[in-house]
Each structure stands twice: as structure tokens, then as C-alpha cells.
Design a protein around this motif. Structure first.
Motif, PDB file in Angstrom:
ATOM      1  N   MET A 153       0.848  -1.194   0.000  1.00  0.00           N
ATOM      2  CA  MET A 153       0.000   0.000   0.000  1.00  0.00           C
ATOM      3  C   MET A 153       0.879   1.238   0.000  1.00  0.00           C
ATOM      4  O   MET A 153       1.800   1.355   0.793  1.00  0.00           O
ATOM      5  CB  MET A 153      -0.896   0.003   1.247  1.00  0.00           C
ATOM      6  CG  MET A 153      -1.845   1.177   1.318  1.00  0.00           C
ATOM      7  SD  MET A 153      -2.975   1.022   2.739  1.00  0.00           S
ATOM      8  CE  MET A 153      -1.820   1.088   4.096  1.00  0.00           C
ATOM      9  N   THR A 154       0.585   2.198  -0.899  1.00  0.00           N
ATOM     10  CA  THR A 154       1.345   3.428  -0.974  1.00  0.00           C
ATOM     11  C   THR A 154       0.394   4.608  -0.939  1.00  0.00           C
ATOM     12  O   THR A 154      -0.823   4.457  -1.041  1.00  0.00           O
ATOM     13  CB  THR A 154       2.169   3.484  -2.270  1.00  0.00           C
ATOM     14  OG1 THR A 154       1.281   3.664  -3.375  1.00  0.00           O
ATOM     15  CG2 THR A 154       2.964   2.214  -2.469  1.00  0.00           C
ATOM     16  N   ASP A 155       0.975   5.808  -0.823  1.00  0.00           N
ATOM     17  CA  ASP A 155       0.124   6.982  -0.800  1.00  0.00           C
ATOM     18  C   ASP A 155      -0.016   7.615  -2.174  1.00  0.00           C
ATOM     19  O   ASP A 155      -0.448   8.749  -2.288  1.00  0.00           O
ATOM     20  CB  ASP A 155       0.646   8.008   0.201  1.00  0.00           C
ATOM     21  CG  ASP A 155       2.035   8.519  -0.162  1.00  0.00           C
ATOM     22  OD1 ASP A 155       2.529   9.370   0.569  1.00  0.00           O
ATOM     23  OD2 ASP A 155       2.620   8.060  -1.161  1.00  0.00           O
ATOM     24  N   VAL A 156       0.313   6.882  -3.233  1.00  0.00           N
ATOM     25  CA  VAL A 156       0.274   7.451  -4.573  1.00  0.00           C
ATOM     26  C   VAL A 156      -1.107   7.970  -4.937  1.00  0.00           C
ATOM     27  O   VAL A 156      -1.241   8.998  -5.602  1.00  0.00           O
ATOM     28  CB  VAL A 156       0.772   6.419  -5.615  1.00  0.00           C
ATOM     29  CG1 VAL A 156      -0.157   5.211  -5.684  1.00  0.00           C
ATOM     30  CG2 VAL A 156       0.923   7.070  -6.990  1.00  0.00           C
ATOM     31  N   ASP A 157      -2.168   7.295  -4.501  1.00  0.00           N
ATOM     32  CA  ASP A 157      -3.514   7.707  -4.860  1.00  0.00           C
ATOM     33  C   ASP A 157      -3.928   9.007  -4.177  1.00  0.00           C
ATOM     34  O   ASP A 157      -4.903   9.626  -4.585  1.00  0.00           O
ATOM     35  CB  ASP A 157      -4.513   6.605  -4.507  1.00  0.00           C
ATOM     36  CG  ASP A 157      -4.374   5.389  -5.403  1.00  0.00           C
ATOM     37  OD1 ASP A 157      -4.664   4.294  -4.928  1.00  0.00           O
ATOM     38  OD2 ASP A 157      -3.959   5.549  -6.552  1.00  0.00           O
ATOM     39  N   LEU A 158      -3.221   9.410  -3.142  1.00  0.00           N
ATOM     40  CA  LEU A 158      -3.575  10.635  -2.435  1.00  0.00           C
ATOM     41  C   LEU A 158      -2.786  11.844  -2.911  1.00  0.00           C
ATOM     42  O   LEU A 158      -3.024  12.949  -2.430  1.00  0.00           O
ATOM     43  CB  LEU A 158      -3.367  10.449  -0.921  1.00  0.00           C
ATOM     44  CG  LEU A 158      -4.585   9.991  -0.119  1.00  0.00           C
ATOM     45  CD1 LEU A 158      -4.227   9.861   1.351  1.00  0.00           C
ATOM     46  CD2 LEU A 158      -5.745  10.969  -0.269  1.00  0.00           C
ATOM     47  N   THR A 159      -1.835  11.651  -3.800  1.00  0.00           N
ATOM     48  CA  THR A 159      -1.002  12.777  -4.218  1.00  0.00           C
ATOM     49  C   THR A 159      -1.787  13.829  -4.980  1.00  0.00           C
ATOM     50  O   THR A 159      -1.349  14.973  -5.088  1.00  0.00           O
ATOM     51  CB  THR A 159       0.185  12.296  -5.071  1.00  0.00           C
ATOM     52  OG1 THR A 159      -0.315  11.559  -6.198  1.00  0.00           O
ATOM     53  CG2 THR A 159       1.108  11.407  -4.253  1.00  0.00           C
ATOM     54  N   ALA A 160      -2.938  13.466  -5.523  1.00  0.00           N
ATOM     55  CA  ALA A 160      -3.785  14.447  -6.206  1.00  0.00           C
ATOM     56  C   ALA A 160      -4.496  15.376  -5.233  1.00  0.00           C
ATOM     57  O   ALA A 160      -5.014  16.418  -5.633  1.00  0.00           O
ATOM     58  CB  ALA A 160      -4.808  13.735  -7.088  1.00  0.00           C
ATOM     59  N   ASP A 161      -4.531  15.000  -3.964  1.00  0.00           N
ATOM     60  CA  ASP A 161      -5.165  15.840  -2.949  1.00  0.00           C
ATOM     61  C   ASP A 161      -4.180  16.924  -2.524  1.00  0.00           C
ATOM     62  O   ASP A 161      -3.115  16.624  -1.981  1.00  0.00           O
ATOM     63  CB  ASP A 161      -5.560  14.979  -1.738  1.00  0.00           C
ATOM     64  CG  ASP A 161      -6.437  15.733  -0.742  1.00  0.00           C
ATOM     65  OD1 ASP A 161      -6.245  16.955  -0.597  1.00  0.00           O
ATOM     66  OD2 ASP A 161      -7.280  15.102  -0.104  1.00  0.00           O
ATOM     67  N   LEU A 203      -7.725   4.249   3.278  1.00  0.00           N
ATOM     68  CA  LEU A 203      -9.043   4.510   2.705  1.00  0.00           C
ATOM     69  C   LEU A 203      -8.932   4.884   1.234  1.00  0.00           C
ATOM     70  O   LEU A 203      -9.726   4.430   0.395  1.00  0.00           O
ATOM     71  CB  LEU A 203      -9.743   5.625   3.490  1.00  0.00           C
ATOM     72  CG  LEU A 203     -11.181   5.946   3.107  1.00  0.00           C
ATOM     73  CD1 LEU A 203     -12.076   4.716   3.218  1.00  0.00           C
ATOM     74  CD2 LEU A 203     -11.722   7.076   3.966  1.00  0.00           C
ATOM     75  N   ALA A 204      -7.935   5.694   0.899  1.00  0.00           N
ATOM     76  CA  ALA A 204      -7.711   6.046  -0.503  1.00  0.00           C
ATOM     77  C   ALA A 204      -7.338   4.823  -1.326  1.00  0.00           C
ATOM     78  O   ALA A 204      -7.749   4.674  -2.479  1.00  0.00           O
ATOM     79  CB  ALA A 204      -6.611   7.102  -0.607  1.00  0.00           C
ATOM     80  N   ASP A 205      -6.555   3.927  -0.729  1.00  0.00           N
ATOM     81  CA  ASP A 205      -6.066   2.745  -1.428  1.00  0.00           C
ATOM     82  C   ASP A 205      -7.162   1.709  -1.671  1.00  0.00           C
ATOM     83  O   ASP A 205      -7.221   1.089  -2.734  1.00  0.00           O
ATOM     84  CB  ASP A 205      -4.933   2.116  -0.612  1.00  0.00           C
ATOM     85  CG  ASP A 205      -4.281   0.946  -1.328  1.00  0.00           C
ATOM     86  OD1 ASP A 205      -3.688   1.175  -2.396  1.00  0.00           O
ATOM     87  OD2 ASP A 205      -4.379  -0.186  -0.823  1.00  0.00           O
ATOM     88  N   GLN A 206      -8.045   1.533  -0.699  1.00  0.00           N
ATOM     89  CA  GLN A 206      -9.026   0.449  -0.770  1.00  0.00           C
ATOM     90  C   GLN A 206     -10.482   0.900  -0.767  1.00  0.00           C
ATOM     91  O   GLN A 206     -11.378   0.089  -1.010  1.00  0.00           O
ATOM     92  CB  GLN A 206      -8.815  -0.505   0.415  1.00  0.00           C
ATOM     93  CG  GLN A 206      -7.441  -1.135   0.460  1.00  0.00           C
ATOM     94  CD  GLN A 206      -7.326  -2.165   1.563  1.00  0.00           C
ATOM     95  OE1 GLN A 206      -8.297  -2.832   1.924  1.00  0.00           O
ATOM     96  NE2 GLN A 206      -6.134  -2.291   2.120  1.00  0.00           N
ATOM     97  N   GLY A 207     -10.726   2.177  -0.482  1.00  0.00           N
ATOM     98  CA  GLY A 207     -12.091   2.642  -0.293  1.00  0.00           C
ATOM     99  C   GLY A 207     -12.990   2.495  -1.494  1.00  0.00           C
ATOM    100  O   GLY A 207     -14.143   2.078  -1.375  1.00  0.00           O
ATOM    101  N   GLU A 253     -13.874  10.861  -4.955  1.00  0.00           N
ATOM    102  CA  GLU A 253     -13.651  11.375  -3.611  1.00  0.00           C
ATOM    103  C   GLU A 253     -12.181  11.425  -3.217  1.00  0.00           C
ATOM    104  O   GLU A 253     -11.788  12.191  -2.343  1.00  0.00           O
ATOM    105  CB  GLU A 253     -14.406  10.512  -2.588  1.00  0.00           C
ATOM    106  CG  GLU A 253     -15.898  10.434  -2.821  1.00  0.00           C
ATOM    107  CD  GLU A 253     -16.552  11.789  -2.677  1.00  0.00           C
ATOM    108  OE1 GLU A 253     -16.619  12.293  -1.547  1.00  0.00           O
ATOM    109  OE2 GLU A 253     -16.969  12.355  -3.700  1.00  0.00           O
ATOM    110  N   VAL A 254     -11.348  10.593  -3.837  1.00  0.00           N
ATOM    111  CA  VAL A 254      -9.950  10.484  -3.404  1.00  0.00           C
ATOM    112  C   VAL A 254      -9.186  11.808  -3.500  1.00  0.00           C
ATOM    113  O   VAL A 254      -8.487  12.183  -2.562  1.00  0.00           O
ATOM    114  CB  VAL A 254      -9.223   9.367  -4.179  1.00  0.00           C
ATOM    115  CG1 VAL A 254      -7.733   9.339  -3.822  1.00  0.00           C
ATOM    116  CG2 VAL A 254      -9.860   8.008  -3.860  1.00  0.00           C
TER     117      VAL A 254
END
Length: 214
Positions: A1-9, A35-39, A49-50
Motif C-alpha cells: 500500500m502506498t500513498d500514490v492515490d492521495l497525491t492528487a489531494d 481509505l484512498a487505497d481500498q475505499g 472522492e480520493v
């Protein structure tokens, strides 16, 4: 799991977030990343929403914390863990009970609590009106579950004698209170609407507080 999906926030990992959450930031951030990774995959949040997860969900949930008084906190209809998991991460000294009827969501709550090191939560599967024999709340929270009158009907039996409800609501909170005034009166509760700010420049969250009369 990484925080890559949240970098757009634009808020992710910002100094403002770190200052706001203080010592609880690492726990809250781990939950946000998970939550961003699996939500979306688990149907907990929508795909759009991410990029605004911090403002729309995490900070919105965190806004309730200053209103939570003392004692055991019970989050009704926890779903994705909003606000319950955020509250538990921010208040590690408090006991937080997450009440959720859907099995796949209770599994998510168990997993995310373990993964994020949030060890002050208890997950109870069931609807609010079904768990009054095993759950007692000093403070009840809920977010995006139902109208105020329905929440009071379902949840008031869980309250301790001095307990209160602190609900995250939208701009129509005052209208909801008016429509639910007879239910509130029946359960001996009085409602008030509060603005709960988080970060500078963001719209304040609306919090409804339902307290015992007298």
C-alpha cells in the motif's frame, strides 16, 4: 500500500495538516492512505472522492472532536470509519465503539484499525436499535446516516443517563431540528447547531449537539 492515490489531494502531507492533527497525525494519515487505497474497491467512497479525501472526509470527521465531552464514544453507522476511526485516532485515550450492520464494512473497520495502530476501538455489528443491551454511550456520533429524528429514535436508548448526541450535518441542520422537535422532546433532548472550523480557508463543518433537558 502506498500513498500514490492521495497525491492528487492538495492537502495531503501538508504542514497545515500536520499542525492541525499534531501527535495524532501519523495514525490519521495511515487511515487516510488506507481509505484512498481500498475505499473505492470496497465501495466505501466514490472514485471522485480520493482527490478531496482530506477536506471532504477526514477533516470533516475531525471537526466533531472538540464537541465530544467525556466518556465512551459510540459511532452509529460507521461505514468507512467516518467519523469513528478518525475520532479514535485523534483521541487514543478514549474508548470508541463503532456500530455497523454490514458485515463487509465491519471487516473493513477491524482491518483498518489493526493496520493503522488504532487500538482503542471496538467494532459491534448491528443496527443502533439492535445493540442497546451491549452498548452504552456517553456520546453518540453519526455522519451521513439518517435524519435527526430517525437517529434519535434509533440511538437515544443507547445513551447513558447524562449522555448526549453530537452529529455531523449539512446546511439544513436547523430545518432538521425543527422537523424532529417532537421526537427530541419525547426523549428529553434539546438541540443546538454549531459551526466547527478546521483549516483556514476551508468551509466550517456543521455540528448538531443534542443534550439532555435541564
Amino acid at each position: 500500500m502506498t500513498d500514490v492515490d492521495l497525491t492528487a489531494d492538495p492537502l495531503h502531507d501538508s504542514p497545515a495538516l500536520r499542525e492541525f492533527f499534531g501527535d495524532s497525525y501519523d495514525r490519521v494519515a495511515r487511515f487516510a492512505v488506507m481509505l484512498a487505497d481500498q475505499g473505492v474497491l470496497r465501495g466505501l467512497i466514490g472514485p471522485r472522492e480520493v482527490p478531496r479525501l482530506w477536506e471532504r472526509h477526514i477533516l470533516n470527521s475531525a471537526a466533531v472532536v472538540p464537541f465530544l465531552g467525556e466518556g465512551t464514544i459510540v459511532d452509529i453507522g460507521s461505514g468507512a470509519g467516518l467519523p469513528g476511526m478518525v475520532v479514535a485516532a485523534m483521541l487514543p485515550e478514549r474508548s470508541v465503539v463503532l456500530v455497523e450492520p454490514m458485515e463487509r464494512r465491519t471487516q473493513w473497520l477491524f482491518e483498518s484499525a489493526k493496520e493503522c495502530g488504532i487500538d482503542n476501538v471496538t467494532v459491534v455489528r448491528g443496527r443502533a436499535e439492535e445493540v442497546d443491551e451491549v452498548v452504552e454511550a456517553d456520546v453518540i456520533t453519526a455522519r451521513a446516516v439518517a435524519s435527526i429524528d430517525k437517529l434519535v429514535k434509533w440511538s437515544a436508548p443507547l445513551l447513558s443517563p447524562s449522555g448526549e448526541m453530537v452529529l455531523l450535518k449539512g446546511r439544513s441542520a436547523g430545518d432538521e431540528l425543527e422537523r424532529g422537535k417532537y421526537v427530541l422532546r419525547k426523549h428529553g433532548l434539546v438541540g443546538s447547531v454549531h459551526e466547527a472550523p478546521t483549516l483556514e480557508g476551508l468551509e466550517a463543518t456543521t455540528v448538531v449537539r443534542l443534550q439532555r433537558q435541564g
